[in-house]
Write a protein that holds these residues in place. Structure first.
Motif, PDB file in Angstrom:
ATOM      1  N   LEU A 349       0.857  -1.186   0.000  1.00  0.00           N
ATOM      2  CA  LEU A 349       0.000   0.000   0.000  1.00  0.00           C
ATOM      3  C   LEU A 349       0.892   1.233   0.000  1.00  0.00           C
ATOM      4  N   ASP A 350       0.483   2.252  -0.737  1.00  0.00           N
ATOM      5  CA  ASP A 350       1.294   3.464  -0.724  1.00  0.00           C
ATOM      6  C   ASP A 350       0.433   4.703  -0.900  1.00  0.00           C
ATOM      7  N   TYR A 351       0.981   5.809  -0.432  1.00  0.00           N
ATOM      8  CA  TYR A 351       0.340   7.129  -0.572  1.00  0.00           C
ATOM      9  C   TYR A 351       1.383   8.098  -1.110  1.00  0.00           C
ATOM     10  N   LYS A 352       1.007   8.862  -2.153  1.00  0.00           N
ATOM     11  CA  LYS A 352       1.913   9.844  -2.745  1.00  0.00           C
ATOM     12  C   LYS A 352       1.205  11.189  -2.810  1.00  0.00           C
ATOM     13  N   GLY A 353       1.491  12.048  -1.836  1.00  0.00           N
ATOM     14  CA  GLY A 353       0.945  13.387  -1.831  1.00  0.00           C
ATOM     15  C   GLY A 353       1.960  14.391  -2.335  1.00  0.00           C
ATOM     16  N   ASP A 354       1.612  15.673  -2.230  1.00  0.00           N
ATOM     17  CA  ASP A 354       2.527  16.709  -2.700  1.00  0.00           C
ATOM     18  C   ASP A 354       3.814  16.743  -1.887  1.00  0.00           C
ATOM     19  N   ASN A 355       3.670  16.618  -0.558  1.00  0.00           N
ATOM     20  CA  ASN A 355       4.840  16.707   0.314  1.00  0.00           C
ATOM     21  C   ASN A 355       5.067  15.465   1.163  1.00  0.00           C
ATOM     22  N   PHE A 356       4.089  14.573   1.181  1.00  0.00           N
ATOM     23  CA  PHE A 356       4.165  13.418   2.075  1.00  0.00           C
ATOM     24  C   PHE A 356       3.994  12.138   1.273  1.00  0.00           C
ATOM     25  N   ARG A 357       4.850  11.165   1.576  1.00  0.00           N
ATOM     26  CA  ARG A 357       4.784   9.866   0.927  1.00  0.00           C
ATOM     27  C   ARG A 357       4.923   8.778   1.983  1.00  0.00           C
ATOM     28  N   ALA A 358       4.160   7.723   1.835  1.00  0.00           N
ATOM     29  CA  ALA A 358       4.203   6.645   2.820  1.00  0.00           C
ATOM     30  C   ALA A 358       3.893   5.322   2.137  1.00  0.00           C
ATOM     31  N   LEU A 419      10.729  21.311   3.466  1.00  0.00           N
ATOM     32  CA  LEU A 419      10.969  22.369   2.490  1.00  0.00           C
ATOM     33  C   LEU A 419      11.263  21.705   1.152  1.00  0.00           C
ATOM     34  N   ASP A 420      11.376  22.505   0.103  1.00  0.00           N
ATOM     35  CA  ASP A 420      11.702  21.929  -1.201  1.00  0.00           C
ATOM     36  C   ASP A 420      13.029  21.193  -1.165  1.00  0.00           C
ATOM     37  N   SER A 421      13.933  21.617  -0.289  1.00  0.00           N
ATOM     38  CA  SER A 421      15.273  21.036  -0.241  1.00  0.00           C
ATOM     39  C   SER A 421      15.567  20.348   1.082  1.00  0.00           C
ATOM     40  N   LEU A 422      14.521  20.002   1.837  1.00  0.00           N
ATOM     41  CA  LEU A 422      14.723  19.357   3.132  1.00  0.00           C
ATOM     42  C   LEU A 422      13.647  18.298   3.355  1.00  0.00           C
ATOM     43  N   THR A 423      14.075  17.036   3.531  1.00  0.00           N
ATOM     44  CA  THR A 423      13.146  15.914   3.696  1.00  0.00           C
ATOM     45  C   THR A 423      13.516  15.122   4.939  1.00  0.00           C
ATOM     46  N   VAL A 424      12.505  14.788   5.735  1.00  0.00           N
ATOM     47  CA  VAL A 424      12.710  13.892   6.867  1.00  0.00           C
ATOM     48  C   VAL A 424      12.113  12.541   6.500  1.00  0.00           C
ATOM     49  N   PHE A 425      12.717  11.470   7.013  1.00  0.00           N
ATOM     50  CA  PHE A 425      12.267  10.134   6.641  1.00  0.00           C
ATOM     51  C   PHE A 425      12.378   9.198   7.840  1.00  0.00           C
ATOM     52  N   GLY A 471      15.855   9.874   9.744  1.00  0.00           N
ATOM     53  CA  GLY A 471      16.887  10.853   9.460  1.00  0.00           C
ATOM     54  C   GLY A 471      16.358  12.024   8.668  1.00  0.00           C
ATOM     55  N   VAL A 472      17.292  12.809   8.173  1.00  0.00           N
ATOM     56  CA  VAL A 472      16.966  14.006   7.408  1.00  0.00           C
ATOM     57  C   VAL A 472      17.926  14.110   6.238  1.00  0.00           C
ATOM     58  N   ARG A 473      17.395  14.519   5.103  1.00  0.00           N
ATOM     59  CA  ARG A 473      18.198  14.683   3.894  1.00  0.00           C
ATOM     60  C   ARG A 473      17.936  16.091   3.346  1.00  0.00           C
ATOM     61  N   GLY A 474      19.009  16.856   3.140  1.00  0.00           N
ATOM     62  CA  GLY A 474      18.848  18.223   2.685  1.00  0.00           C
ATOM     63  C   GLY A 474      19.834  18.595   1.599  1.00  0.00           C
ATOM     64  N   GLU A 475      19.527  19.686   0.925  1.00  0.00           N
ATOM     65  CA  GLU A 475      20.385  20.173  -0.149  1.00  0.00           C
ATOM     66  C   GLU A 475      20.545  21.679  -0.015  1.00  0.00           C
ATOM     67  N   PHE A 476      21.786  22.180  -0.139  1.00  0.00           N
ATOM     68  CA  PHE A 476      22.048  23.615  -0.035  1.00  0.00           C
ATOM     69  C   PHE A 476      23.347  23.952  -0.746  1.00  0.00           C
ATOM     70  N   THR A 486      23.050  14.028   4.294  1.00  0.00           N
ATOM     71  CA  THR A 486      22.120  13.083   4.913  1.00  0.00           C
ATOM     72  C   THR A 486      22.622  12.720   6.303  1.00  0.00           C
ATOM     73  N   PHE A 487      21.710  12.767   7.256  1.00  0.00           N
ATOM     74  CA  PHE A 487      21.980  12.228   8.598  1.00  0.00           C
ATOM     75  C   PHE A 487      20.988  11.109   8.847  1.00  0.00           C
TER      76      PHE A 487
END
Length: 819
Positions: A349-358, A419-425, A471-476, A486-487
């Motif tokens: 099962l999966d969900y794909k939203g604009d900012n959230f995926r599971a 954010l556009d350049s910051l994702t938590v997982f 963790g968290v994955r970001g880009e800058f 990535t941490f």
């Protein structure tokens, strides 16, 4: 006496003529590039999904990027893109080819399909046939419901253009500072693979020596063993502890990824410390297109069964997805007096939203074997020559011996774009494996092939596993440098319980004339006490820096890993281990031109040290974790339709032994594997595909506590492994593809003294598949013959001197329909 209730067996006669042909292999990559066929956009015939486009661009490059972002297709180009006057509006419900046609109108550009959801832009003015006329044969692009979040398939559809690099996430192969191969679901289906081992055995750097008729699959990657113990070392969606322990059904996999070499930073320490590489299963998800697929198959003896693959997407924006894979097979295998029953139920099962995926994955996999195949063992003190391999159907295990395995597992995974350049997982998963079996181990006694079965017991095993990470994955940017940081924090734990009945005297005989023997009385175990438990906790950080428009990428990172292990005797704690280590990684990628990527890495692998046994003078001492070290460098080539790589690596792995002079147990052994790998994949022409390569391996014991072992070649490390897979779409029958596979493995030593060995072997597999439609229903018929010449051979030997017997000539036939 304990006996298993006999199951009824199906006896079905096979009557199918398998038409196949081996394929001639090309000799140059660059020459193949000039054979690529281009197709002007307005003459392409396609069958594809529609997407909603609404944008205006002033350059073709921006248009390609926008079309790819909306559709999830991969659109590549290796030519210089011309400027366009004014702007181009791409609006409406359009297919990807139609959108590309609008974008490139009025230019000399054209395009062609290189995969199910991928195109390449070419310059039509520079490519023509021998008469100077433009090639205009139609290219069919089939809608397959492929997952949009996956790296696109490379030309030919057998491997992907990228894969998951553990904590670094999905990475294009040309940007990866390591060696990784990702096999697609199309390739898995065309190989008629029942398990992931059926796929990985055709990778030149991998061998899966255990027979499919045994009750587990093991692997050797770059000469080191993987998945040798009870906890399981196959990753599932980036995490250990979820995939079935002993064997993984291929029908759960959208992709099968192999990362070659140690990878402690990227994936954390594996449950039992494998250092040769990592295997990861990318699970299936509901694609953009509805899927109703049914398959029926028969072969590899007299086994019959079928599979169901069903998927749908729901919601206003198709944000909810469901995919179910189920299968059941039963019947006699090609092995003497063996019956195999297996089943699979996998729900995703999966969900794909604009900012959230599971996503949620649930798996139930079962396998019952009567007379399960067992490897042959040669005692360490034996000096006789290894007997010639018997017929591949030989089975010294009696029909009253058996193995039943049940695997249940699940996983929850989610990520959120803060954010556009910051994702938590984050993810959480686990599984339980229950194995009950009655069998022993056949021990070879002499070069004449006599054997006796040792340790015939009723064993009952229970393995519980849990895995969590976040963790968290970001880009800058800093100045002109782009950072992808990535941490990750991860925790894995398992508990293994084992009950053994009283060992009985097993059977005996000769491998060239195995006789049926009356059942031997064995006692069931009295309980299932805990054998061990372990915890692996890690904290890791990594940064990939890119310079000069991503022509140079530099990755640096480190993981702090804590290892805790408790061992038990009759359920009572007998020994504990608690230690930690820091494992770094440094990797660099340089892309001097668009088609070439140079890379190098230093990375480490990790395994727990040992608690010194009571027989040694330093009994009870805890040894530091064993750290394996790899240095690797190579070059990767991508010409759009055909690619390849050349790599050179060195891996050193320490271990311990007891000094015969001082009785001190110390970690002063070292195995060094040096190798060169050459690989090729893709389309040589529009109707010829090639995949394969060779690994040359120089393996040596460079340090040894027992001095006589120094300089010897380690057990089970062949000097050369070759795999070549070729496919040809025939011009005389539309939809018919013929294939051939050659596999070669050079000789291997069975003992550390390098006295006993098994010879080299070569097998030939032939296959055919035919795609057509019947009353509007797409059908694919696949047929294959493995080991066409019916070679008799020992397929390999693992770290514990266990010999595996190669399979005889077998045939397999399947029919797949998409409704």
């Amino acid at each position: 006496m304990y006996s298993k209730q006999a199951k009824s067996k199906k006896n079905i006669l096979i009557s199918a003529l398998l038409m196949t042909s081996s394929i001639g292999l090309p000799t140059a990559l660059m020459a193949a590039e000039t054979n690529t066929q281009t197709v002007p956009g307005k003459q392409v015939e396609v069958a594809q999904a529609l997407y909603s486009f609404d944008f205006s661009v002033t350059s073709i490059a921006d248009g390609i990027s926008q079309i790819g972002d909306v559709s999830g297709w991969s659109i590549a180009y290796t030519v210089e893109l011309p400027e366009i006057a004014g702007s181009r509006e791409i609006r409406g419900e359009l297919s990807v080819p139609a959108a590309i046609e609008m974008l490139i109108r009025g230019t000399d550009l054209s395009y062609r399909a290189i995969g199910s959801r991928s195109l390449i832009i070419t310059d039509a003015s520079t490519q023509s046939n021998a008469s100077g006329e433009m090639v205009t044969d139609p290219v069919i692009v089939e809608a397959t419901g492929t997952q949009s979040d996956l790296a696109p398939a490379y030309a030919g559809g057998q491997v992907a253009t990228g894969g998951r690099l553990g904590m670094l996430g999905n990475t294009d192969i040309m940007d990866a500072p390591v060696s990784i191969t990702s096999y697609t679901s199309e390739y898995i289906a065309d190989q008629q693979a029942e398990t992931i081992a059926d796929v990985l055995q055709y990778d030149p750097s991998v061998r899966a020596p255990n027979a499919e008729t045994s009750n587990l699959d093991t692997y050797q990657i770059r000469g080191f063993g993987v998945n040798l113990f009870n906890a399981g070392e196959v990753g599932f969606n980036g995490a250990y502890g979820v995939a079935p322990t002993f064997r993984v059904d291929s029908n759960v996999a959208e992709r099968i990824e192999v990362l070659k070499g140690p990878n402690a930073l990227l994936n954390g320490m594996s449950p039992t410390g494998a250092v040769g590489g990592a295997i990861n299963i990318v699970p299936k998800r509901a694609g953009d297109e509805d899927l109703n697929r049914v398959s029926l198959d028969y072969g590899r003896g007299e086994q019959g069964g079928g599979n169901l693959d069903f998927s749908r997407r729901f919601g206003a924006n198709d944000e909810f997805g469901v995919r179910f894979n189920g299968g059941y097979h039963d019947g006699d295998t090609y092995l003497d007096h063996q019956t195999r029953e297996r089943s699979l139920a996998a729900l995703a099962l999966d969900y794909k939203g604009d900012n959230f995926r599971a996503s949620v994955d649930l798996i139930d996999q079962r396998e019952n074997l009567d007379a399960p195949a067992r490897e042959f063992f040669i005692s360490s003190g034996a000096t006789f020559a290894v007997p010639d391999a018997p017929d591949g159907s030989t089975n010294p295990i009696q029909k009253w011996e058996w193995s039943d395995a049940v695997d249940r597992s699940g996983m929850i995974k989610a990520e959120y774009d803060v954010l556009d350049s910051l994702t938590v997982f984050a993810s959480f998963g686990g599984g339980r494996t229950e194995l009950d079996r009655v069998f022993g181990t056949p021990i070879l006694q002499n070069s004449a092939g006599d054997y006796s079965e040792s340790n015939l017991t009723y064993g009952s095993f229970l393995t519980d596993r849990w895995s969590t990470s976040g963790g968290v994955r970001g880009e800058f940017y800093t100045l002109e440098v782009n950072h992808k940081v990535t941490f990750e924090a991860s925790h894995y734990q398992d508990s293994v319980s084992r009950g053994l009945g009283t060992a009985a005297t097993g059977t005996s005989g000769n491998i060239y004339n195995v006789q049926e023997v009356s059942p031997v009385a064995v006692s069931a175990p009295n309980g299932r006490p805990k054998l061990s438990d372990s915890e692996l906790t890690g904290y890791a950080v990594a940064d990939t820096m890119s310079f000069w428009d991503e022509q140079v990428l530099f990755t640096v990172g480190a993981r702090h890993q804590t290892i805790k292990v408790n061992n038990y005797s009759s359920g009572v704690l007998s020994a504990s281990y608690d230690d930690s280590a820091i494992t770094p990684m440094v990797g660099v990628v340089v892309k001097p031109i668009e088609t070439v990527s140079l890379y190098a890495n230093y990375i480490e692998g990790l395994n727990k040290g040992q608690t010194v046994p009571t027989s040694a003078a330093n009994a009870g001492q805890t040894l530091d974790p064993y750290i394996a070290k790899q240095i690797e460098t190579g070059i990767k080539l991508d010409f759009g339709t055909i690619g390849g790589s050349v790599s050179a690596f060195q891996i050193t792995k320490p271990s311990a032994d007891e000094d015969p002079d001082t009785s001190v147990y110390r970690a002063d052994n070292e195995q060094r594997n040096r190798g060169i790998e050459l690989n090729v994949f893709g389309e040589v022409t529009d109707d010829v595909r090639l995949m394969g390569g060779v690994m040359f391996l120089d393996s040596e014991i460079t340090k040894a506590v027992i001095s006589s072992n120094k300089g010897k070649r380690p057990v089970g490390t062949p000097e050369m492994q070759i795999n070549l897979v070729g496919e040809w779409d025939t011009p005389f029958v539309d939809g018919l593809t013929l294939s051939g596979t050659v596999t070669h493995t050079s000789e291997q030593f069975v003992d550390t003294n390098n006295v006993q060995g098994i010879p080299d072997w070569t097998t030939l597999d032939l296959g055919a598949r035919y795609k057509t439609e019947l009353y509007g229903t797409p059908l694919t018929v696949r047929a294959s013959i493995q080991n066409v010449t019916n070679e008799k051979y020992w397929s390999g030997v693992n770290d514990y001197r266990l010999l595996s017997l190669g399979a005889p000539r077998t045939a397999f036939l399947s029919l797949t329909a998409d409704f």
